[in-house]
Write an enzyme that holds these catalytic residues in place. Structure first.
Site, PDB file in Angstrom:
ATOM      1  N   GLY A  88       0.207   2.933   7.473  1.00  0.00           N
ATOM      2  CA  GLY A  88       0.193   2.191   8.725  1.00  0.00           C
ATOM      3  C   GLY A  88       0.663   0.747   8.610  1.00  0.00           C
ATOM      4  O   GLY A  88       0.280  -0.099   9.425  1.00  0.00           O
ATOM      5  N   HIS A  92     -10.239  32.680 -10.560  1.00  0.00           N
ATOM      6  CA  HIS A  92      -9.782  31.423 -11.164  1.00  0.00           C
ATOM      7  C   HIS A  92     -10.338  30.214 -10.399  1.00  0.00           C
ATOM      8  O   HIS A  92     -10.950  29.321 -10.978  1.00  0.00           O
ATOM      9  CB  HIS A  92      -8.242  31.399 -11.156  1.00  0.00           C
ATOM     10  N   GLU A  93     -10.172  30.259  -9.090  1.00  0.00           N
ATOM     11  CA  GLU A  93     -10.640  29.141  -8.267  1.00  0.00           C
ATOM     12  C   GLU A  93     -12.164  29.074  -8.229  1.00  0.00           C
ATOM     13  O   GLU A  93     -12.753  27.989  -8.223  1.00  0.00           O
ATOM     14  CB  GLU A  93     -10.083  29.231  -6.838  1.00  0.00           C
ATOM     15  N   HIS A 100     -13.340  27.198 -11.249  1.00  0.00           N
ATOM     16  CA  HIS A 100     -13.254  25.723 -11.092  1.00  0.00           C
ATOM     17  C   HIS A 100     -14.412  25.214 -10.233  1.00  0.00           C
ATOM     18  O   HIS A 100     -15.075  24.236 -10.576  1.00  0.00           O
ATOM     19  CB  HIS A 100     -11.947  25.327 -10.392  1.00  0.00           C
ATOM     20  N   GLY A 159       2.847   5.576   4.475  1.00  0.00           N
ATOM     21  CA  GLY A 159       2.125   6.264   5.559  1.00  0.00           C
ATOM     22  C   GLY A 159       0.753   5.699   5.867  1.00  0.00           C
ATOM     23  O   GLY A 159      -0.035   6.304   6.579  1.00  0.00           O
ATOM     24  N   GLY A 192       0.841  -1.199   0.000  1.00  0.00           N
ATOM     25  CA  GLY A 192       0.000   0.000   0.000  1.00  0.00           C
ATOM     26  C   GLY A 192       0.869   1.238   0.000  1.00  0.00           C
ATOM     27  O   GLY A 192       2.076   1.144   0.232  1.00  0.00           O
ATOM     28  N   ASP A 223      -3.641  23.388 -15.256  1.00  0.00           N
ATOM     29  CA  ASP A 223      -4.960  22.965 -15.738  1.00  0.00           C
ATOM     30  C   ASP A 223      -4.866  22.528 -17.189  1.00  0.00           C
ATOM     31  O   ASP A 223      -5.449  21.517 -17.586  1.00  0.00           O
ATOM     32  CB  ASP A 223      -5.955  24.129 -15.666  1.00  0.00           C
TER      33      ASP A 223
HETATM   34  P1  ADP Z   1       3.900   2.856   6.563  1.00  0.00           P
HETATM   35  O1  ADP Z   1       4.692   1.807   7.238  1.00  0.00           O
HETATM   36  O2  ADP Z   1       2.726   2.317   5.798  1.00  0.00           O
HETATM   37  O3  ADP Z   1       4.693   3.824   5.719  1.00  0.00           O
HETATM   38  P2  ADP Z   1       3.551   3.808   9.237  1.00  0.00           P
HETATM   39  O4  ADP Z   1       3.074   2.604   9.916  1.00  0.00           O
HETATM   40  O5  ADP Z   1       4.992   4.142   9.394  1.00  0.00           O
HETATM   41  O6  ADP Z   1       3.220   3.767   7.691  1.00  0.00           O
HETATM   42  O7  ADP Z   1       2.646   5.031   9.686  1.00  0.00           O
HETATM   43  C1  ADP Z   1       3.173   6.222  10.175  1.00  0.00           C
HETATM   44  C2  ADP Z   1       2.296   6.795  11.249  1.00  0.00           C
HETATM   45  O8  ADP Z   1       1.044   7.212  10.725  1.00  0.00           O
HETATM   46  C3  ADP Z   1       1.935   5.824  12.343  1.00  0.00           C
HETATM   47  O9  ADP Z   1       2.911   5.756  13.311  1.00  0.00           O
HETATM   48  C4  ADP Z   1       0.632   6.390  12.888  1.00  0.00           C
HETATM   49  O10 ADP Z   1       0.882   7.432  13.795  1.00  0.00           O
HETATM   50  C5  ADP Z   1       0.003   6.993  11.657  1.00  0.00           C
HETATM   51  N1  ADP Z   1      -0.972   6.066  11.058  1.00  0.00           N
HETATM   52  C6  ADP Z   1      -0.936   5.561   9.808  1.00  0.00           C
HETATM   53  N2  ADP Z   1      -2.000   4.771   9.581  1.00  0.00           N
HETATM   54  C7  ADP Z   1      -2.711   4.745  10.711  1.00  0.00           C
HETATM   55  C8  ADP Z   1      -3.921   4.089  11.110  1.00  0.00           C
HETATM   56  N3  ADP Z   1      -4.591   3.294  10.288  1.00  0.00           N
HETATM   57  N4  ADP Z   1      -4.370   4.295  12.363  1.00  0.00           N
HETATM   58  C9  ADP Z   1      -3.702   5.100  13.202  1.00  0.00           C
HETATM   59  N5  ADP Z   1      -2.583   5.741  12.900  1.00  0.00           N
HETATM   60  C10 ADP Z   1      -2.068   5.589  11.667  1.00  0.00           C
END
Ligand code: ADP
Length: 585
Positions: A196, A414-415, A418, A194, A191, A492
């Site tokens: 999780g 402009h905005e 849109h 960020g 995925g 755009d």
């Molecule tokens: P990845 O490994 O997918 O890059 P991370 O696990 O390092 O992402 O996520 C970074 C931070 O983002 C986590 O430590 C948390 O604070 C926040 N985060 C990401 N997804 C979630 C989630 N589903 N629920 C709660 N916090 C999340």
């Protein structure tokens, strides 16, 4: 630093050796005085001479009783020794500067230096050995007491369900192997960044109450061939020693990318590392309770060897959160934050489409920092609004005065163009936010619309999309005249061109161009034929004119939205709808 130290030590040693040798020779051989052989014979007779050395064929050396050293010609007389002895002079047949004590001290000195050099050498070789051992051992993030559990992961319910199953596998592997079930050894979380993935793996270890070993794929790709493979073995050795555990390998693509098979013959080091990983994985017993989780942003780039049964054969998608997921994540991360009553998390969740969990967490954190700086006690909606731009497009420009009023005016129209075009032409799309606040990344304004998810896009949809893109320019032309249009539309136009080219070239949606795929005809690298360009231009012009017409018919609405934007700088969905509704009645 270490090299410098060694250079200093060796230079010191060299100085010590030279100085001691100098003092050695200087201290043991006082200056010699050359005397004639006649004088020598006289002095022997006079009993002044203590000893004579008969070592040199040409010269005789000796010492007076007063300690003076002399040198004279050697007559090479066979009876010389006897004559001297008869005169009471001691005779020695070797060089005077090497007396027994001298030799002993010299030997001791040499022995001392040899000892020092040997010691230093051993120390440095031990250092090299240590650093080699350090290089081949991987720096694992050993988090034996994981405090994260599934309650720390919000949203992503499906993925959470799949991961929950694994907890029992780790806790009671025998329960499953008794039934002949093959337990998953390797799982891939895939995925966007960020979302999780690390958090989920940690939560798995936390729930199963086993140690968590986290490493990154890039740690294993080294300059020296074989080092990465060594690190893999080291990691698994450590993991086995702890019994049940979760091993997490982030960025697995760094070492598990599809092998190119090109002329370059691939990357030896990466192949060795990957093979080491695969053989370690097939090496542990299924009922050991060790689970290896690898994370990647892209499953499709991974080598097939990694994905075969018995290896990383379970794939769990951890995607961007939907609106409900976003709300859960926002709720979770705002638990310990003093939110003002004006902050509506539900609304924020709707405005943060395509945000990852990490971005949402970051958003709340930035807002909290802004609130703390202000010291007002609570996090206000305005803090979150400001933080929004920091997270989306770099930080909000601090010096608003630098914004020339005219620019603000242009951006507002402009905005507004849109936003209005979206509401009028594609009411099924939602405009969650319109703003004229620029960000340091240079975006003039920001408007976001969410098209409903569809598998197929109709010609009408694509044309609407183009019209929405062109509406910014159309609004500018309507308000500021043909020569008043600005460069603000460059992004755009890029987007609109992309859509129209694929509409004509790939999807057979232009009558003149017909139902041919021009990429196949000419190859995508061939560029676009003149006839296609003419068709695209014609169609784009028609779409532009029709957008302009719609906006012209609703000019008072355009003015109202722009005016409101100039006042408030940012409008959310509700505010936008209110303006449109107020004008409609
Ligand atoms: P990845 O490994 O997918 O890059 P991370 O696990 O390092 O992402 O996520 C970074 C931070 O983002 C986590 O430590 C948390 O604070 C926040 N985060 C990401 N997804 C979630 C989630 N589903 N629920 C709660 N916090 C999340």
């Amino acid at each position: 630093m270490k090299v410098k130290k060694r250079v200093i030590i060796y230079s010191l040693l060299a100085i010590i050796i030279i100085v001691s040798l100098l003092s050695f020779t200087a201290g043991n051989t006082p200056p010699e005085r050359e005397i004639t052989y006649r004088k020598f014979v006289e002095d022997v007779k006079a009993g002044k001479i203590d000893r004579v050395y008969l070592e040199d064929r040409d010269k005789l050396r000796g010492i007076y009783k007063n300690g003076d050293v002399f040198i004279t010609d050697n007559p090479r007389k066979p009876s010389l020794k006897e004559e001297l002895l008869l005169q009471g002079v001691k005779v020695e047949e070797k060089n005077g500067s090497f007396t027994a004590e001298n030799i002993l001290s010299f030997v001791l000195l040499i022995g001392l230096f040899v000892g020092i050099i040997y010691f230093l050498d051993r120390k440095s070789s031990r250092q090299t050995q240590n650093s080699m051992a350090k290089l081949s051992s991987v720096n694992v993030d050993d988090n034996s007491t994981v405090e994260v559990d599934f309650s720390s992961v919000a949203g992503n319910e499906e993925a959470k369900e799949s991961v929950k199953e694994l907890v029992d596998f780790i806790k009671n592997p025998k329960k499953y192997t008794k039934y002949g079930a093959r337990l998953p050894r390797g799982i891939i979380f895939h995925g966007p960044p960020g979302t999780g993935k690390t958090l989920m793996a940690k939560a798995l270890a936390g729930e199963a109450q086993v140690p968590f070993y986290a490493v990154s794929g890039s740690d294993f790709v080294q300059v020296y061939v074989g080092l990465g493979a060594g690190r893999i073995r080291d990691l698994f050795k450590k993991a086995r020693q702890s019994g049940k555990c979760v091993i997490f390998i982030d960025e697995i693509d760094a070492l598990g990318k599809k092998r190119s098979g090109g002329i370059d013959g691939g990357n030896d080091e990466r192949d060795q590392t990957l093979n080491a990983l695969l053989s370690e994985m097939s090496g542990f017993d299924e009922n050991e309770g060790i689970v290896v989780i690898a994370a990647t942003n892209r499953l499709d780039v991974l080598d097939d060897a990694l994905l075969r049964p018995g290896r990383f054969d379970r794939h769990i998608e951890i995607g961007l959160p939907d609106v409900n997921g976003r709300l859960q994540i926002l709720k979770l991360h705002s638990k310990n934050k003093p939110l003002d009553a004006t902050v509506d998390l539900k609304e924020l969740a709707e405005q943060t489409v395509f945000f990852s969990g990490a971005m949402l967490e970051n958003l709340l954190n930035e807002a909290a920092i802004l609130a703390a700086k202000r010291g007002s006690g609570t996090i206000k909606k305005s803090d979150i609004d400001k933080a929004f731009y920091t997270v989306v497009a770099g930080s909000e420009k601090k010096d608003r005065s630098s914004l020339i009023e005219k620019d603000k005016y242009i951006t507002a129209y402009h905005e507004a163009g849109h936003a209005l075009a979206t509401r009028l032409l594609a009411p099924e799309n939602r405009v969650t936010k319109v703003t004229i606040i620029p960000s340091t990344k240079g975006a003039g304004g920001f408007s976001m619309n969410i098209p409903p998810d569809r598998m197929y896009h109709s010609k009408r949809d694509m044309e609407k999309q183009i019209k929405i893109c062109l509406a910014g320019r159309a609004a500018e032309e309507l308000v500021f005249g043909r020569d008043g249009i600005t460069t603000g539309a460059s992004n755009d136009l890029e987007k609109a061109t992309q859509i129209i080219v694929s509409l004509v070239k790939r999807f057979g949606m232009n009558n003149k161009a017909g139902m041919l795929n021009y990429d196949i005809l000419y190859g995508s690298s061939e560029g676009i034929g003149d006839d296609i360009i003419i068709e695209c231009r014609k169609q784009m012009e028609e779409l532009y004119n029709s957008t302009k017409k719609v906006l012209k018919e609703n000019l008072s609405l355009l003015h109202a939205i722009a005016q409101s934007l100039l006042e408030k700088e940012t409008l959310d969905e509700q505010q936008l709808n209110e303006i449109i509704f107020a004008k409609a009645v």
